[in-house]
Scaffold this motif. Sequence first.
Motif, mmCIF file in Angstrom:
data_model
loop_
_atom_site.group_PDB
_atom_site.id
_atom_site.type_symbol
_atom_site.label_atom_id
_atom_site.label_comp_id
_atom_site.label_asym_id
_atom_site.label_seq_id
_atom_site.Cartn_x
_atom_site.Cartn_y
_atom_site.Cartn_z
ATOM 1 N N VAL A 89 6.360 5.510 4.078
ATOM 2 C CA VAL A 89 6.991 5.510 5.405
ATOM 3 C C VAL A 89 8.285 4.702 5.364
ATOM 4 C CG1 VAL A 89 6.751 4.686 7.780
ATOM 5 C CG2 VAL A 89 4.863 5.908 6.689
ATOM 6 N N GLU A 116 0.847 -1.185 0.000
ATOM 7 C CA GLU A 116 0.000 0.000 0.000
ATOM 8 C C GLU A 116 0.885 1.239 0.000
ATOM 9 O OE1 GLU A 116 -2.298 0.377 3.522
ATOM 10 O OE2 GLU A 116 -0.535 0.501 4.775
ATOM 11 N N LYS A 117 0.380 2.304 -0.567
ATOM 12 C CA LYS A 117 1.162 3.525 -0.766
ATOM 13 C C LYS A 117 1.699 4.098 0.542
ATOM 14 C CE LYS A 117 0.826 7.934 -3.177
ATOM 15 N NZ LYS A 117 -0.044 8.764 -4.028
ATOM 16 N N GLU A 118 0.852 4.185 1.552
ATOM 17 C CA GLU A 118 1.254 4.831 2.803
ATOM 18 C C GLU A 118 2.427 4.102 3.464
ATOM 19 O OE1 GLU A 118 -1.971 4.002 2.078
ATOM 20 O OE2 GLU A 118 -2.599 6.022 1.540
ATOM 21 N N SER A 119 2.350 2.771 3.552
ATOM 22 C CA SER A 119 3.434 2.024 4.198
ATOM 23 C C SER A 119 4.711 2.048 3.355
ATOM 24 C CB SER A 119 3.005 0.583 4.490
ATOM 25 O OG SER A 119 2.761 -0.121 3.290
#
Length: 103
Positions: free
Chosen positions: A43, A37-40
């Motif tokens: 980060v 997923e983009k968010e992980s």
Amino acid sequence: MSKDITNWLDSIVNEKTKDLKAFAIGPDRYEVVVGYEKESVVVWYKQKSGINEEDWAEYVVNDYPMDKPMKIEARRGIGTEEITLREYISDMKEFPCIAWFMD
């Protein structure tokens, strides 16, 4: 028969990598990062690269195609080869990961 074997192998790769997504990250020269997923992925990338928030403001994150054939330097020698990102990362076991660079 050769086509049947190729289709069977392709189905294995697709099943193994079906939930993965790729992102081109960078201000100019992009690193293609693969994860779930983009968010992980963002980060992880920021931690891995040590980019601070001020510098991060210059970065962009774009979706990158997993199934578009790309020419890369041949993995087994001289020249180039055409391969999809999905095929390229099929042997990797940990994600997120940096798959390759692009200008």
